[in-house]
Design a protein around this motif. Structure first.
Motif, short mmCIF file in Angstrom:
data_model
loop_
_atom_site.label_atom_id
_atom_site.label_comp_id
_atom_site.label_asym_id
_atom_site.label_seq_id
_atom_site.Cartn_x
_atom_site.Cartn_y
_atom_site.Cartn_z
N PRO A 68 -14.63 -8.09 -34.50
CA PRO A 68 -13.93 -9.37 -34.65
C PRO A 68 -12.77 -9.50 -33.66
N ALA A 69 -12.08 -8.41 -33.36
CA ALA A 69 -10.96 -8.47 -32.42
C ALA A 69 -11.44 -8.93 -31.05
N ARG A 70 -12.52 -8.30 -30.59
CA ARG A 70 -13.02 -8.62 -29.26
C ARG A 70 -13.59 -10.04 -29.22
N LEU A 71 -14.33 -10.40 -30.24
CA LEU A 71 -14.92 -11.74 -30.27
C LEU A 71 -13.84 -12.81 -30.28
N LEU A 99 -23.37 -16.52 -23.54
CA LEU A 99 -22.35 -15.52 -23.73
C LEU A 99 -21.62 -15.61 -25.08
N ILE A 100 -20.84 -16.68 -25.25
CA ILE A 100 -19.98 -16.76 -26.45
C ILE A 100 -20.02 -18.18 -26.97
N GLU A 101 -20.05 -18.31 -28.29
CA GLU A 101 -20.05 -19.66 -28.91
C GLU A 101 -18.75 -20.37 -28.62
N LEU A 152 -24.39 -10.48 -29.97
CA LEU A 152 -22.98 -10.16 -29.70
C LEU A 152 -22.11 -10.70 -30.83
N ALA A 153 -22.35 -11.94 -31.23
CA ALA A 153 -21.55 -12.56 -32.29
C ALA A 153 -21.70 -11.79 -33.60
N GLU A 154 -22.87 -11.20 -33.79
CA GLU A 154 -23.12 -10.47 -35.04
C GLU A 154 -22.52 -9.07 -35.02
#
Lengths: 474, 474
Positions: free
Chosen positions: B448-451, B472-474, B442-444
């Motif tokens: 960028p907007a969503r992350l 899920l997210i860092e 996901l991070a890759e």
């Protein structure tokens, strides 16, 4: 308090947007600086009217870099001052009205991609030409825009079957507070990539970014409808009727509104060319509508169900509209309540919801509470019983100067209403939102857990508080 | 990296929860430290099993005050390692399984309040006793819990008509990262008090707090169903058939699955007592199901529509199940695909979605892309066409050591699949979520907007990153 945008920023914005997209002419800005109800007046350093998503993104990037505050605005027909800037003159009004293209209508997939500035009625007509219907409508459809409807999670009279705006949004394009474009228009029915930004932006009132377009779900244009006006004893019996109809005809049931006799009386008194559908008066009325395709005998099905209800003593009398003109006449009675009431004099209006099951109890008990604290005050509840959402209006006693009485007692009386709503697990804003009107109220009455979470979300996405400051949440 | 919980904190937790609610016995914890697919193994300082919402809140408050990390877990049947702690041994496993009461079932309102630890199948049976149905089901129903299903926004085979979990959640009770109880169980159909926390927590995989109970919508138990097995040329024609059926019978259409011939062949080869419903082979099959009440002649309606489709050449052949046993037999073919495929050897599985309209294109084009980069690799797509969600499995070439080939090429191949999905506006996780399995992906690959927005939400609600860190997210 926001600082004024620098002359340099204003120059950059003017260069970016050109003459059509930039104005600081007080006269041109004037209509957009007062809210629809005329309660809130603001000032703005300039009105920005970008014409494309990319222009909106560029505006946001410039403003974010220089910490200037933006107030997004669509049709300026909100009910809580959510699109009106503050009085400082330091905020920039960001109008989305020039983003007015319907990008696509896909009849087979029953989806349309619509820009934020498209007016609801224009969109209704465009899809109708293709045999489709966008099943959300409300009084302000001639001015309300798609972006505003998404950002306020608008409701209306067809929520019972089709849900509020968020249920109709299949995708969203938005500019986030950092100026990045969130390109979430693809209509994915399943998407489990973490927090749902679509649902987060829907109803955020422009405080977490600005919606520039939405992918919206359509339904087939209803080929037929059947509408009944029913006399009955109480909201309690209305709820039992709703349960019966929902069980038997739930897939066709599009509307279930209740009207107390006093509201009908006011409409008949003040609105020309109206007449009571039933000869005898009843304490309450229900307006029920089925919609569907021609394959179903909607009128027959409705008649059969209501016949049973009549026989069982659940309802007292009923008339089913014989034709489209009668359908319209029934709905006109419902839709004229607010106008008739204005003609009766000032009143306090509360847009509240409670769980559907508890609505009869609220309607029965709230006037009793008011009578104790404010003798003579007259409460009227009408509207979307099926959604647990009544418009609960309170008129001053008959023998006083109404405006003065309300100025003295209004705030306390409304608090009593809202506290009652919260006791029943309800919401102090069912469909109009918070805006600036209910911001202090929310901060005072909502649970600390919820308030902390709202503040956390706001701080996480808009740490500099540049998007619609002074609205929704501190 | 999380620090280990102090001996003092562990003592406090043990005192709070007692012997039933606290364990640091490695043997007792063992079954809960490996994920359902056996891919992830973790360690935990202790397993906490509170029995009430208040106990969960007390646990969270203690841990928040002392900065200890919590990993919420329900039935431990997730597909992406989302409920497995990391290897440090510093995290605390927070099991919700003792919150296992069905607090209420309101048959008239068709709502139930269910605690997080209730197992889906138990809930199914409880509502069925009252003539109702909870219209979400999936393979893991015997172990999956309500809290996990909400936290992962679970899907399943009935999403076409009833939506994913979030569409069935009318209210949520949760403990937020600060230890406060968010009491949002009241089933409000309209509630515009700012950001929708219910939708935010649904699908957040326990990274923003922990769901302790939900108010869930029910539907009447389906009295009848009609099921057809259809032979057709391609996913493209299947989509056209779906549109026809949706237009004519959309309110009854509950399932629309597609199966390529190779999947059917594998099922017939490996699963005992299965047989092909149609005599002749077809490139693709569709499994279609209508459900409704007894008033409708579902079988007749389905037959009429499919007869037209046959006549128009849209489909090649069709058989409608004559009885419940045949319905079950058709569904058994569909539900056995994964098992049959496992018997065929190792494969890469991708749980992806694209807009429904683009699904035929993805299914047609992806094997061609794979063939170029990975000659001999065999792609199979099957599943929920109506939801735009296929299970896209890729088997190694026939003439190689499959496990070795996948260990060399698997990651690159999967990236090719995911990039294709993203090109089409799709999702790299349709229904299984992100967990630890797809976090780096996901991070890759996400925008960028969503992350940035996901990170903002996480930082705003759980600034100390104590809730399910590493997921899920860092």
């Amino acid at each position: 308090m926001t600082l004024p945008p620098s002359p340099r920023l204003l120059d950059q914005l003017q260069a970016l947007l050109g003459a059509k997209g930039y104005s600081d002419d007080p006269e041109a800005m004037e209509p957009w600086l007062t809210d629809w109800r005329g309660k809130y007046h603001g000032r703005a350093a300039a009105m920005l009217s970008p014409a494309t998503t990319e222009e909106v993104a560029a505006v946001v990037r410039l403003c974010a870099a220089q910490r200037a505050a933006l107030v997004p605005q669509g049709g300026n027909s909100g009910m809580v001052g959510g699109a009106t800037p503050d009085a400082s003159g330091n905020q920039l009004l960001l109008s989305l009205r020039r983003l007015n293209r319907i990008r696509s209508i896909d009849a087979a997939a029953r989806l349309a991609v619509v820009e934020a500035g498209v007016i609801l009625e224009v969109f209704h007509n465009a899809v109708l030409e293709q045999g489709l219907r966008f099943p959300l409508t409300l009084g302000g459809k001639g001015s309300a825009t798609i972006g505003g409807l998404v950002s306020t999670n608008a409701g209306g009279t067809q929520v019972l079957r089709h849900g509020t705006m968020r249920a109709l949004v299949a995708g969203i394009e938005a500019i986030l507070p950092d100026g990045r474009i969130f390109g979430g228009l693809a209509p994915l029915k399943k998407d489990n990539r973490g927090y749902d930004l679509k649902h987060l932006l829907c109803g955020a009132e422009g405080t977490l970014g600005v919606v520039t377009a939405a992918c919206l779900r359509l339904v087939p244009a209803a080929a037929a409808r059947a509408t009944a006006w029913i006399g009955l004893e109480s909201p309690e019996t209305a709820l039992r009727l709703l349960r019966c109809l929902d069980a038997a005809l739930g897939r066709q049931l599009e509307g279930f509104e209740i009207i107390p006799h006093a509201c009908l009386t006011a409409v008949l008194r003040h609105i020309p060319q109206t007449r009571a559908p039933l000869d005898a008066p009843h304490p309450w009325y229900a307006l029920v509508e089925l919609a569907g395709d021609n394959d179903h005998d909607l009128g027959g099905a409705l008649q059969a169900q209501l016949g049973e209800a009549l026989e069982a003593g659940l309802i007292s009398d009923v008339v089913i509209a014989k034709n489209e003109a009668e359908c319209e006449a029934f709905w006109r009675l419902r839709d004229s309540i607010s106008e008739a009431e204005r003609a009766e004099g000032p009143a306090l209006q509360h847009d509240v919801s409670v769980p559907v099951d508890l609505m009869p109890r609220f309607i029965a008990e709230n006037p009793a509470r008011l009578a104790t604290a404010y003798p003579g005050a007259r409460a009227l509840s009408f509207g979307h019983l099926g959604d647990g959402n009544v418009h609960h209006h309170v008129q001053p006693p008959l023998d006083v100067d109404g405006a003065h009485w309300l100025s003295v007692h209004g705030e306390g009386l409304s608090r009593l209403v809202y506290r009652h709503v919260l006791e029943l697990g309800g919401s102090i804003s069912a469909e109009h939102g918070i805006g600036q009107m209910k911001r202090a109220l929310l901060a005072e009455l909502d649970s600390p857990a919820r308030l902390a979470a709202l503040r956390g979300v706001k701080a996480g996405l808009d740490p500099d508080r540049l998007f619609n400051p002074g609205k929704l949440i501190e």
